[in-house]
Design a protein around this motif. Sequence first.
Motif, PDB file in Angstrom:
ATOM      1  N   ALA A 233       1.482  -0.960  -0.260  1.00 41.56           N
ATOM      2  CA  ALA A 233      -0.079   0.029   0.405  1.00 41.56           C
ATOM      3  C   ALA A 233       0.765   1.279  -0.074  1.00 41.56           C
ATOM      4  N   ASP A 234      -0.069   1.904  -0.836  1.00 45.71           N
ATOM      5  CA  ASP A 234       0.734   3.950  -0.395  1.00 45.71           C
ATOM      6  C   ASP A 234       0.191   4.363   1.353  1.00 45.71           C
ATOM      7  N   ASP A 235      -0.937   4.245   0.977  1.00 45.08           N
ATOM      8  CA  ASP A 235      -1.997   4.719   1.689  1.00 45.08           C
ATOM      9  C   ASP A 235      -2.853   3.566   2.922  1.00 45.08           C
ATOM     10  N   VAL A 236      -3.583   3.209   3.672  1.00 48.22           N
ATOM     11  CA  VAL A 236      -3.733   2.961   4.557  1.00 48.22           C
ATOM     12  C   VAL A 236      -4.684   3.151   5.755  1.00 48.22           C
ATOM     13  N   ALA A 237      -5.893   2.717   5.803  1.00 46.39           N
ATOM     14  CA  ALA A 237      -7.321   2.571   6.636  1.00 46.39           C
ATOM     15  C   ALA A 237      -6.968   1.625   7.377  1.00 46.39           C
ATOM     16  N   VAL A 238      -7.112   2.195   8.540  1.00 41.46           N
ATOM     17  CA  VAL A 238      -8.208   1.120   9.278  1.00 41.46           C
ATOM     18  C   VAL A 238      -9.088   1.355  10.458  1.00 41.46           C
ATOM     19  N   MET A 239     -10.044   0.180   9.546  1.00 40.76           N
ATOM     20  CA  MET A 239     -11.761   0.154   9.508  1.00 40.76           C
ATOM     21  C   MET A 239     -12.013  -1.352  11.383  1.00 40.76           C
ATOM     22  N   TYR A 240     -12.765  -0.438  12.221  1.00 41.17           N
ATOM     23  CA  TYR A 240     -13.251  -1.001  13.101  1.00 41.17           C
ATOM     24  C   TYR A 240     -14.474  -0.795  13.055  1.00 41.17           C
ATOM     25  N   LEU A 241     -15.408  -1.884  13.112  1.00 43.05           N
ATOM     26  CA  LEU A 241     -16.926  -1.798  13.447  1.00 43.05           C
ATOM     27  C   LEU A 241     -17.850  -0.466  12.553  1.00 43.05           C
ATOM     28  N   GLY A 242     -17.186  -1.417  11.257  1.00 45.25           N
ATOM     29  CA  GLY A 242     -18.519   0.156  10.266  1.00 45.25           C
ATOM     30  C   GLY A 242     -16.975   1.735  10.593  1.00 45.25           C
ATOM     31  N   GLY A 248      -3.924   7.276   6.839  1.00 43.44           N
ATOM     32  CA  GLY A 248      -2.568   8.928   6.352  1.00 43.44           C
ATOM     33  C   GLY A 248      -2.201   7.405   5.550  1.00 43.44           C
ATOM     34  N   ASP A 249      -0.859   8.161   5.662  1.00 46.29           N
ATOM     35  CA  ASP A 249       0.462   7.461   4.342  1.00 46.29           C
ATOM     36  C   ASP A 249       1.085   6.278   4.994  1.00 46.29           C
ATOM     37  N   VAL A 250       1.101   5.116   4.313  1.00 47.27           N
ATOM     38  CA  VAL A 250       1.046   3.951   4.724  1.00 47.27           C
ATOM     39  C   VAL A 250       2.543   3.565   6.244  1.00 47.27           C
ATOM     40  N   PHE A 251       3.814   4.888   5.745  1.00 48.12           N
ATOM     41  CA  PHE A 251       5.065   5.259   6.337  1.00 48.12           C
ATOM     42  C   PHE A 251       4.164   5.496   7.770  1.00 48.12           C
ATOM     43  N   ASP A 252       3.497   6.865   7.793  1.00 47.63           N
ATOM     44  CA  ASP A 252       3.624   7.492   8.834  1.00 47.63           C
ATOM     45  C   ASP A 252       3.034   6.512  10.095  1.00 47.63           C
ATOM     46  N   VAL A 253       1.273   5.715   8.813  1.00 49.43           N
ATOM     47  CA  VAL A 253       1.208   5.048   9.954  1.00 49.43           C
ATOM     48  C   VAL A 253       1.822   4.097  10.350  1.00 49.43           C
TER      49      VAL A 253
END
Length: 343
Positions: A233-242, A248-253
């Motif tokens: 990934a370049d970017d990532v979003a973490v989902m929890y229960l909807g 953020g940027d994958v390196f940042d996260v």
Amino acid sequence: MAAEGPLLTLDDLSIVFSSPDEADIVAVRQVDLTLRRGKTLALVGESGCGKSVTARAILRILDKSAAIPSGQIIFSPDDAEPVDIATLNPDSIAMRTIRGNRISMIFQEPMSSLSPVHTIGDQIDEMIILHERVTPKQARERTIALLDQVGIPGPRERADAYPFQLSGGLRQRAMIAMALSCNPDLLIADEPTTALDVTTQAQILDLLRQLQDDYGMAMLFITHDLGVVAEIADDVAVMYLGDVVEQGDVFDVFATPQHPYTRALMSSIPKMQRKAERERLQPIQGTVPSPKDRPQGCSFSSRCPVAFEPCAKVRPDPTRTGKQHRTRCHLIERELKPGEVIV
Ligand SMILES: Nc1ncnc2c1ncn2[C@@H]1O[C@H](COP(=O)(O)OP(=O)(O)O)[C@@H](O)[C@H]1O
Ligand SMILES: [Mg+2]
């Protein structure tokens, strides 16, 4: 025409399932996501967090019982006017054109998109003929080239195989070939490697990365495995229960994870150098509750190791925690470190 800005923007998107005898289930709550052109956004979270529902909303292939009560899904291809997918009728020509020509999807289980009773060659030929003015012979040549490109050995002969005659890895490659046959702007990959062994998994990830370069397409990559995210990934979003709880940027996260859920997912990634005896994996305690039992405040509060007084009552807003980095957590809002107590 929109050749600048993001390819796809989810803005305040909610998805609700309703049934006659039960209360509505809010599966996805006010999600904001941005998919940059030619880049990969990974959507990560445990099973039941709303990842697939979000993906299916983008293609408008949700069950009939689902509705999108609020939010926008703005799709801005290079060579066409932006459109809000959330407003389209799922059966409309506009939506079918997007599904067939611009956004394709691959699944964990290839058999869900391959027909068991037709050869893979015939199935891919048919897709090509649907989208391009070509003769059956030209379509077959393209099919063979696609099968070759996705790393299927002996593509000319393998085109005549039925899906059940292929190994899991080759089937997954055939499904990828089919998804690419329309030359999509966006490929959605929903846990495409989950059912595969580790070696095949690594090969498919390599292949997807390579194809993304070749095709210049964007990718929405869904996984429950944060370890895979770093690879692709370049970017990532973490989902929890909807909820998207951190993005953020994958390196940042990875360098500075902010949300206790992201930290918990990270500590459950197996590390090569981890000394098995001394350093055990730390899986997250418990399981994701059903959206019916979502805590009133922060959705993670019932499992959060550092929850404090407002967490069970008040839902935190997203707070900026870096350039493109946002986190939904009261600790951040109050600028507290985990474990620090308010007086
Ligand atoms: N067809 C459906 N009817 C009712 N609820 C559903 C349906 N599909 C999904 N859901 C709800 O949405 C939640 C998220 O599902 P899903 O997106 O498949 O999770 P994930 O892909 O993250 O594992 C589920 O826990 C369930 O409560
Ligand atoms: Mg899923």
